[in-house]
Design a protein around this motif. Sequence first.
Motif, PDB file in Angstrom:
ATOM      1  N   GLY A 100       0.792  -1.221   0.000  1.00  0.00           N
ATOM      2  CA  GLY A 100       0.000   0.000   0.000  1.00  0.00           C
ATOM      3  C   GLY A 100       0.823   1.270   0.000  1.00  0.00           C
ATOM      4  O   GLY A 100       0.283   2.370  -0.124  1.00  0.00           O
ATOM      5  N   ASP A 101       2.142   1.142   0.133  1.00  0.00           N
ATOM      6  CA  ASP A 101       2.985   2.333   0.109  1.00  0.00           C
ATOM      7  C   ASP A 101       2.874   3.063  -1.227  1.00  0.00           C
ATOM      8  O   ASP A 101       2.743   2.422  -2.277  1.00  0.00           O
ATOM      9  CB  ASP A 101       4.466   1.941   0.293  1.00  0.00           C
ATOM     10  CG  ASP A 101       4.840   1.761   1.758  1.00  0.00           C
ATOM     11  OD1 ASP A 101       3.951   1.916   2.614  1.00  0.00           O
ATOM     12  OD2 ASP A 101       6.027   1.460   2.019  1.00  0.00           O
ATOM     13  N   ALA A 102       2.920   4.387  -1.184  1.00  0.00           N
ATOM     14  CA  ALA A 102       3.014   5.191  -2.407  1.00  0.00           C
ATOM     15  C   ALA A 102       4.116   6.216  -2.159  1.00  0.00           C
ATOM     16  O   ALA A 102       3.889   7.418  -2.117  1.00  0.00           O
ATOM     17  CB  ALA A 102       1.690   5.874  -2.713  1.00  0.00           C
ATOM     18  N   ILE A 103       5.315   5.702  -1.951  1.00  0.00           N
ATOM     19  CA  ILE A 103       6.429   6.544  -1.506  1.00  0.00           C
ATOM     20  C   ILE A 103       6.951   7.400  -2.656  1.00  0.00           C
ATOM     21  O   ILE A 103       7.260   6.896  -3.730  1.00  0.00           O
ATOM     22  CB  ILE A 103       7.578   5.658  -0.962  1.00  0.00           C
ATOM     23  CG1 ILE A 103       7.077   4.765   0.186  1.00  0.00           C
ATOM     24  CG2 ILE A 103       8.747   6.534  -0.521  1.00  0.00           C
ATOM     25  CD1 ILE A 103       6.523   5.526   1.369  1.00  0.00           C
ATOM     26  N   ARG A 135       7.405   9.101   8.431  1.00  0.00           N
ATOM     27  CA  ARG A 135       6.517   8.654   7.349  1.00  0.00           C
ATOM     28  C   ARG A 135       5.443   9.727   7.179  1.00  0.00           C
ATOM     29  O   ARG A 135       4.732  10.062   8.141  1.00  0.00           O
ATOM     30  CB  ARG A 135       5.824   7.331   7.707  1.00  0.00           C
ATOM     31  CG  ARG A 135       6.764   6.240   8.157  1.00  0.00           C
ATOM     32  CD  ARG A 135       7.380   5.474   7.025  1.00  0.00           C
ATOM     33  NE  ARG A 135       6.419   4.625   6.337  1.00  0.00           N
ATOM     34  CZ  ARG A 135       6.750   3.778   5.350  1.00  0.00           C
ATOM     35  NH1 ARG A 135       8.020   3.669   4.956  1.00  0.00           N
ATOM     36  NH2 ARG A 135       5.833   3.051   4.756  1.00  0.00           N
ATOM     37  N   ARG A 136       5.323  10.257   5.996  1.00  0.00           N
ATOM     38  CA  ARG A 136       4.225  11.195   5.733  1.00  0.00           C
ATOM     39  C   ARG A 136       3.018  10.346   5.366  1.00  0.00           C
ATOM     40  O   ARG A 136       3.009   9.665   4.333  1.00  0.00           O
ATOM     41  CB  ARG A 136       4.592  12.140   4.592  1.00  0.00           C
ATOM     42  CG  ARG A 136       3.547  13.226   4.303  1.00  0.00           C
ATOM     43  CD  ARG A 136       4.032  14.099   3.152  1.00  0.00           C
ATOM     44  NE  ARG A 136       3.124  15.170   2.806  1.00  0.00           N
ATOM     45  CZ  ARG A 136       2.054  15.041   2.029  1.00  0.00           C
ATOM     46  NH1 ARG A 136       1.730  13.854   1.534  1.00  0.00           N
ATOM     47  NH2 ARG A 136       1.293  16.086   1.747  1.00  0.00           N
ATOM     48  N   GLN A 142      -2.548   6.562   3.318  1.00  0.00           N
ATOM     49  CA  GLN A 142      -1.525   6.146   2.353  1.00  0.00           C
ATOM     50  C   GLN A 142      -0.197   6.767   2.785  1.00  0.00           C
ATOM     51  O   GLN A 142      -0.114   7.966   3.023  1.00  0.00           O
ATOM     52  CB  GLN A 142      -1.905   6.637   0.964  1.00  0.00           C
ATOM     53  CG  GLN A 142      -1.007   6.084  -0.129  1.00  0.00           C
ATOM     54  CD  GLN A 142      -1.632   6.246  -1.498  1.00  0.00           C
ATOM     55  OE1 GLN A 142      -2.098   7.328  -1.845  1.00  0.00           O
ATOM     56  NE2 GLN A 142      -1.656   5.174  -2.270  1.00  0.00           N
ATOM     57  N   HIS A 143       0.823   5.951   2.885  1.00  0.00           N
ATOM     58  CA  HIS A 143       2.151   6.454   3.241  1.00  0.00           C
ATOM     59  C   HIS A 143       2.808   7.038   1.984  1.00  0.00           C
ATOM     60  O   HIS A 143       2.975   6.329   0.995  1.00  0.00           O
ATOM     61  CB  HIS A 143       3.033   5.336   3.797  1.00  0.00           C
ATOM     62  CG  HIS A 143       2.637   4.856   5.157  1.00  0.00           C
ATOM     63  ND1 HIS A 143       3.513   4.771   6.208  1.00  0.00           N
ATOM     64  CD2 HIS A 143       1.421   4.448   5.650  1.00  0.00           C
ATOM     65  CE1 HIS A 143       2.879   4.318   7.282  1.00  0.00           C
ATOM     66  NE2 HIS A 143       1.605   4.110   6.966  1.00  0.00           N
ATOM     67  N   THR A 144       3.160   8.321   2.026  1.00  0.00           N
ATOM     68  CA  THR A 144       3.716   8.958   0.827  1.00  0.00           C
ATOM     69  C   THR A 144       5.193   9.320   0.962  1.00  0.00           C
ATOM     70  O   THR A 144       5.801   9.776   0.002  1.00  0.00           O
ATOM     71  CB  THR A 144       2.919  10.233   0.478  1.00  0.00           C
ATOM     72  OG1 THR A 144       2.980  11.128   1.578  1.00  0.00           O
ATOM     73  CG2 THR A 144       1.467   9.899   0.168  1.00  0.00           C
TER      74      THR A 144
END
Lengths: 425, 388
Positions: A171-174, A278-279, A399-401
């Motif tokens: 699910g990360d969207a780094i 983590r944003r 969502q982790h960006t």
Amino acid sequence: MSTDGLSRRRFFGLAGAGTAGVLAAGAAGGVIGRATAEEPAAGAAAAATDAVPFTGAHQAGIVTPAQDRLHFVAFDVITDDRAELVEVLQAWTAAARRMTAGQDAGEVGAVDGGQYDVPDDTGEALGLPASGLTLTVGFGPTLFETTEGVDRFGLAARRPEPLTELPGFPGDAIDPAISGGDLCVQACANDPQVAVHAVRNLVRLGAGVVSVRWSQLGFGRTSSTSSAQATPRNLFGFKDGTDNLKAEAPKALDQFVWVADGDPGADWLAGGSYVVTRRIRMRIEPWDTSTLAEQEATIGRTKKAGAPLGQRGEFDPVDFTTQVDGEFAVPQTSHVFLAHPTNSGTAILRRGYSFVDGSDGLGRLDAGLFFIAYQRDPGTGFVQVQKNLRLDAMNEYIQHTSSAVFACPPGVTGSDDWWGRALFS
Amino acid sequence: MSKPARKRLLSAHPAALVGLTGLTALTLAACGGGDSSSAGSDGAADAIAVAATDDACDVASSDLEAGVHQFTVTNTGSKVTEFYVYADGDRVMGEVENIAPGVARELRVELPAGDYETACKPGMVGDGIRTALTVTGEAATLDEDQTLAQAGTDYQRYVQSQTGALVEQTTAFVDAVKAGDIEGAKALFPVARTYWERIEPVAESFGDLDPIIDGREGDQAEGEDFTGFHRIEKALWETGDVSDMGPYADELLTNVEQVATQADEVTLDPLQLANGAKALLDEIATGKITGEEDRYSHTDLWDFAANLEGSEAAVQALRPYLEEADPELVGEIDERFAATEAELEQHRAGDGWQSYDQLTEDQLRGLSDSITALTESVSQVASVVAGK
């Protein structure tokens, strides 16, 4: 850079350090404002305007009762010259000593230099008190070795094994542009202008040596790090950090937060910690249109009191065996169930802040939680917790960006000590 | 840029190119009249031949007596060249710009005893082909005040060399526009602007001329027309139709000639020089890094290079004083100019520069970081000069 350049920056750096030392030796008393700061009280800031001691066994800004405002900044080092980097760290330490005491960044100050001098402080904090400012520095994995494997500063052998980029999570969207970094500074204060002023002046001092990679403003602490603080609410509207590690539990801090002798990298990192940021963007609109029952089941606590579901008070112990109508009161997919030390098998010190970075062009708030956590080892800290959150019901709403990890050295002690001295010596 | 176009266009104005002695005369010719009060009346002891080609720069003498000397630079190569006499740290003692193939130009320069370098720059790029030049004899010793006063004089000489070339190249540009030579005009646009951008703080000091020469679209007050370089730039790159640009082209040249005339009268004091050096870097940070300056042509890196050169020229004029007053700062500034130039050099394309819209975010950041650092250093010059 030549030694000429080095000694120039030393002028702004170490000269400032000496002056700060003299000032800090002044009589203790109430902190009034810029240019009148005096020795801060030995303990934590008593009032929101007070100064927090800069020196100590651990860096301030970790177990310091969380201030209300954040300006977090990550830097890339843009030189390959170790001496230049050391010089910036020394200049930063001197400026940090001064600014955390409510002083101007430089020894001359914003308005007391010559008419044709460029002021050595930018001035927007003139007249403002220290405001509980803390400045906490950290070193990222890429400082020790670039992603291409280059050892720019002869530090590769000193990288503690736990200091490595975090793994990806489902699910990360780094976004790499707002992730990572060679250095970080966490500036926290009870006045946003004081935090921004500190970062701005450190950025200036680093010109030509470091370049801002990304930065994040935060408001409204989302954790309490002292039992003297009320638990604040995050942008989901829920109390956050009820069961956080707290300053009043030194044994737990020693077990979960501070790097100890015998740990990897202890020769320079003992007494320090690792920070993970983590944003985490919140999907505000879907959340706001979900029912109270859905929200509470997602978090695992009541919205009003913050009590664990099935309990009454916020600080009632979380009981994962309580059942209501044949179901576990705290659902096994709730955030509390999965993240709680009982089930994650570990603990971290959370110190996050809410953020709203405007809107996203689709009419939706670009808002969420800038998650900050301190731990003794990221692998057995954040990573272990996060792995356990794979089925977290909250994932639907977040969502982790961004992602970053830094090793934060121990506190600065003597008047000639500086950030990272043990690492670079 | 296409050289045949430039050659042809320049040759339409032979008076601006050949047969004139020194920078003052060049400026006079370009401006169509004015004050003649400098080097022309000094007797040059000699005429030192400089044979410039595409890969050589043969200077007839490498040892000179202190005094006024005249170099005659003959370009037998295929590229437009420039000739410089540099003191330590590349402080420009004298220069001639735009020496077209087949053309001979003269440079009159006063050289006190010291070590110098001469340089030809075929294609007008890079460090040039350098030759050591030693000047012996009575070395004038200047006190602080004289050193600072000399800075203003040195920089004025630089400004005059630039305004001379500015008028020449703007004339060529304007002619191309009026002739409907789109490609020729496009090639000349960034070249002419180079001379403008190098001395922009001086030009900007004539408050009424800057906006009508260099104003951007949308900056005009209500009722004012959008004129100058950028008006023509828009026509060239947006519509490719310059049929109605004639009056704008004529006005541009008139105004540029006016700048050249007025600049002749201006001697900057040391503080103005220091502030000008920083102002040029600010121009880069605010207008060029962002691609706002040349929004239709994307020739921003030409302006970037010119601002940088102009800033360095202003700092170098102050160099003799700064080396005494704050050698550490000089060392730092030298390093940071070199670092910025190295960063920029990665984007060279032929005799010019990459288009702004070809640059990546990372590349822009590299340029921005180097300018930020350089500006921090150059910003301290004012304090050193004022602290005299």
